[in-house]
Write a protein that holds these residues in place. Structure first.
Motif, short mmCIF file in Angstrom:
data_model
loop_
_atom_site.label_atom_id
_atom_site.label_comp_id
_atom_site.label_asym_id
_atom_site.label_seq_id
_atom_site.Cartn_x
_atom_site.Cartn_y
_atom_site.Cartn_z
N ASP A 1 68.90 -4.81 25.78
CA ASP A 1 68.97 -6.01 26.62
C ASP A 1 68.57 -5.74 28.07
O ASP A 1 68.37 -6.69 28.84
CB ASP A 1 70.37 -6.62 26.59
CG ASP A 1 70.65 -7.35 25.29
OD1 ASP A 1 71.83 -7.68 25.04
OD2 ASP A 1 69.69 -7.59 24.52
N ASP A 2 68.47 -4.49 28.44
CA ASP A 2 68.03 -4.15 29.80
C ASP A 2 66.51 -4.20 29.94
O ASP A 2 65.98 -4.05 31.04
CB ASP A 2 68.52 -2.76 30.20
CG ASP A 2 70.02 -2.67 30.31
OD1 ASP A 2 70.59 -1.64 29.91
OD2 ASP A 2 70.64 -3.64 30.81
N THR A 3 65.82 -4.41 28.84
CA THR A 3 64.36 -4.50 28.88
C THR A 3 63.95 -5.66 29.77
O THR A 3 64.37 -6.80 29.54
CB THR A 3 63.78 -4.69 27.47
OG1 THR A 3 64.04 -3.51 26.70
CG2 THR A 3 62.29 -4.96 27.53
N ALA A 4 63.16 -5.37 30.79
CA ALA A 4 62.77 -6.39 31.77
C ALA A 4 61.81 -5.78 32.77
O ALA A 4 61.65 -4.55 32.83
CB ALA A 4 64.01 -6.92 32.52
N VAL A 5 61.19 -6.65 33.55
CA VAL A 5 60.48 -6.19 34.74
C VAL A 5 61.49 -6.19 35.88
O VAL A 5 62.17 -7.19 36.11
CB VAL A 5 59.28 -7.11 35.08
CG1 VAL A 5 58.61 -6.62 36.36
CG2 VAL A 5 58.29 -7.13 33.92
N TYR A 6 61.61 -5.07 36.54
CA TYR A 6 62.55 -4.92 37.64
C TYR A 6 61.78 -5.01 38.95
O TYR A 6 60.80 -4.31 39.17
CB TYR A 6 63.28 -3.58 37.54
CG TYR A 6 64.32 -3.58 36.45
CD1 TYR A 6 63.96 -3.57 35.10
CD2 TYR A 6 65.68 -3.60 36.77
CE1 TYR A 6 64.92 -3.58 34.10
CE2 TYR A 6 66.65 -3.62 35.77
CZ TYR A 6 66.26 -3.60 34.44
OH TYR A 6 67.22 -3.62 33.46
N GLY B 1 59.73 2.85 36.25
CA GLY B 1 59.94 2.21 34.96
C GLY B 1 59.24 2.98 33.85
O GLY B 1 58.50 3.94 34.08
N GLY B 2 59.50 2.54 32.61
CA GLY B 2 58.87 3.20 31.48
C GLY B 2 59.59 2.86 30.20
O GLY B 2 60.45 1.98 30.15
N LEU B 3 59.23 3.57 29.14
CA LEU B 3 59.84 3.39 27.83
C LEU B 3 60.94 4.43 27.66
O LEU B 3 60.70 5.63 27.85
CB LEU B 3 58.79 3.55 26.74
CG LEU B 3 59.28 3.49 25.30
CD1 LEU B 3 59.89 2.13 24.98
CD2 LEU B 3 58.14 3.81 24.34
#
Length: 133
Positions: A93-98, A9-11
């Motif tokens: 909108d995909d911003t999330a904890v996966y 993950g990341g920005l």
């Protein structure tokens, strides 16, 4: 007992891509992913957890949540005990904890896609994906 560790993950800017990894361990003999189906789930801020995709244990069948578009692709390297989630053309909108999760029953993961992940036995701690516009 299965341990799952997510990474990748990341920005990232909108339109970019990421490949998330889920490393599985726990079996003293054999490859862990031969015995557990793995699913990816995500939880955005203030929203309920939602299913993304599953990959089977022995048959490698792949299932995606209904609303998932072609932007997501799940795969695995059983020899490395790792499951991947490739996400392309990322949107804010995909911003999330996966999270990745595991279950020994071949069809529980598929059911859990529609159950917000309920029913899965083992969970990782998650990896944060932040998409900037």
């Amino acid at each position: 007992q299965v341990q799952l560790v997510e990474s990748g993950g990341g920005l990232v800017q909108a339109g970019g891509s990421l490949r998330l990894s889920c490393a599985a361990s726990g079996r003293t003999s054999g490859r862990t992913l031969d015995y557990y189906s793995i699913g990816w789930f995500r939880q955005a801020p203030g929203k309920e957890r939602e299913g993304v995709a599953c990959i089977g244990s022995s048959d490698d069948h792949i299932y995606y949540a209904d609303f998932m578009q072609d932007r997501f692709a799940i795969s695995k390297d059983a020899a490395q005990n790792t499951v991947y989630l490739q996400v392309n053309n990322l949107k804010p909108d995909d911003t999330a904890v996966y999270y990745c999760a595991a279950h020994s029953h071949p069809y529980q993961c598929v059911r859990s896609l529609d159950l917000h992940g309920n029913g899965m036995d083992y969970w990782g701690k998650g990896t944060l994906v932040t998409v900037s516009s």
